[in-house]
Enzyme design. Sequence first.
Site, PDB file in Angstrom:
ATOM      1  N   ARG A   1      -0.263  -5.564  -2.949  1.00 54.09           N
ATOM      2  CA  ARG A   1      -0.194  -4.361  -3.794  1.00 54.09           C
ATOM      3  C   ARG A   1       1.221  -3.811  -3.693  1.00 54.09           C
ATOM      4  NH1 ARG A   1      -0.878   0.604  -1.838  1.00 54.09           N
ATOM      5  NH2 ARG A   1      -2.468   0.112  -0.285  1.00 54.09           N
TER       6      ARG A   1
ATOM      7  N   HIS B   1      -1.706   2.795  -3.519  1.00 57.44           N
ATOM      8  CA  HIS B   1      -3.142   2.602  -3.705  1.00 57.44           C
ATOM      9  C   HIS B   1      -3.621   3.342  -4.952  1.00 57.44           C
ATOM     10  CE1 HIS B   1      -7.422   2.280  -2.805  1.00 57.44           C
ATOM     11  NE2 HIS B   1      -7.504   3.581  -2.978  1.00 57.44           N
TER      12      HIS B   1
ATOM     13  N   TYR C   1       3.266   4.347   5.357  1.00 55.26           N
ATOM     14  CA  TYR C   1       2.569   3.399   6.228  1.00 55.26           C
ATOM     15  C   TYR C   1       3.067   1.955   6.137  1.00 55.26           C
ATOM     16  CZ  TYR C   1      -0.173   2.852   1.865  1.00 55.26           C
ATOM     17  OH  TYR C   1      -0.563   2.672   0.555  1.00 55.26           O
TER      18      TYR C   1
END
Length: 322
Positions: A228, A232, A241
Site C-alpha cells: 500500500r 490506509h 509508522y
Amino acid sequence: MDDDLRDLLRLMVVARRLDEECVALQRQGVLPAYAPALGQEAAQVGSAAALDLERDFAFPTYRELGAAVAMGVDPVAYLATHLNIWHGGLYDPSATHLAPFNAVVGGPVTHAVGWAMGAQLDGTGGAAITYFGDGASSQGDVHEAMNFAGVYRLPVVFFCQSNGWAISVPTDQQVAGGSVAARAAGYGIEGQQVDGNDVTAVREATRDALQRARAGGGPTVIEAITYRMGPHSTSDDPRRYRSTEDERAWAERDPIARTASSLPAEALSSAEEHAEAVVRETGERLRALPPPPGDELFSFVYREPTAPLLDQQRAWKESQHA
C-alpha cells in the site's frame, strides 16, 4: 501478447488516476472519506481480469476500485456509494457480478462463501472471488469462512492483498506463521503466494484457481504480495509508522512502471491519455449527482417502522418547514 498487456496496462492506469482523483475529491470535500489503492493496481486488475463475468461473482472490500474498473463497472455508479446516493452504489450487482463493496473488515468473505454454496447447489458452474487484506485475515469470520468452504469444497477463491500493513501494524506482527497462504493447509485447501505487482502472474494464478473451483476442485487462498503505497484511508498518516526508505524501495517495484517497461513507450502515453478522459468525465458526473432525499434517513431501517422512528421522522419533516 502485447495487445493483452496493453489492455491490462490501460485498466491499471485508469484505476490509478481515478484513485488519485478520489483522494483529491475527498480533500475538496466532495467525498467524505476514501481508502486509496495506490500500488495495488496489478493485484486488483489482474485478479478481476481472470473472472468469467457470465457466471463468476466478486465480493469486494472498500478498496477495490481497480477490480471494479477491470470488471467494466461504471466508476460513477461505483463511487456513488461514497456519497451515500444509494445503498450499495448505483450499479446493478446482478448485472455486473460485483457485489456492493463492504466496509466491514473481513465482511465480504462470508458473503462470498454463501454465494459459492448457492452456486454449488444450483449447478450454474460459477465461482466466487472475495477480496480482503492481510489485516482482515486475522478476523474470526475469515477463518470460519475458509473452514466452511474447505469442508464443503465450495467454488471460491480467497484473494488476499497482502499489502504490508493492517492499518499501522506490520504483517509480521499480526499474521502468525508469516503467511496468509500457508493457513490454507489447515483447512485442506490450496494456498499459494504470488507477486502482487506482476499483473500477468496475478491473472494466471487467479484464472487457475477459478478453473479449479468451477471444476469441483474446491477453494484456493491466493496471497498477492504487494504494498500500500499510500495511506490506509484519507484520515491516516503512514509517516507515523513506516519509513521513507521502505516506501522508496517499494516505489521501485511500481506495478504500472513494471508493466509499461515490457511495452513500447507509446503504450503508457496512450493509456494516460485515455485515463485522463475517464477521470475528467467521472469527476464531472460525480459532482453533478444530486444529494439523496433526506427522508431516506428513515427508510429501510425496519420492515415495520417503530414509534420512535416515526416520531423522529415527523420531527425531521417539521424542521424542514421551520
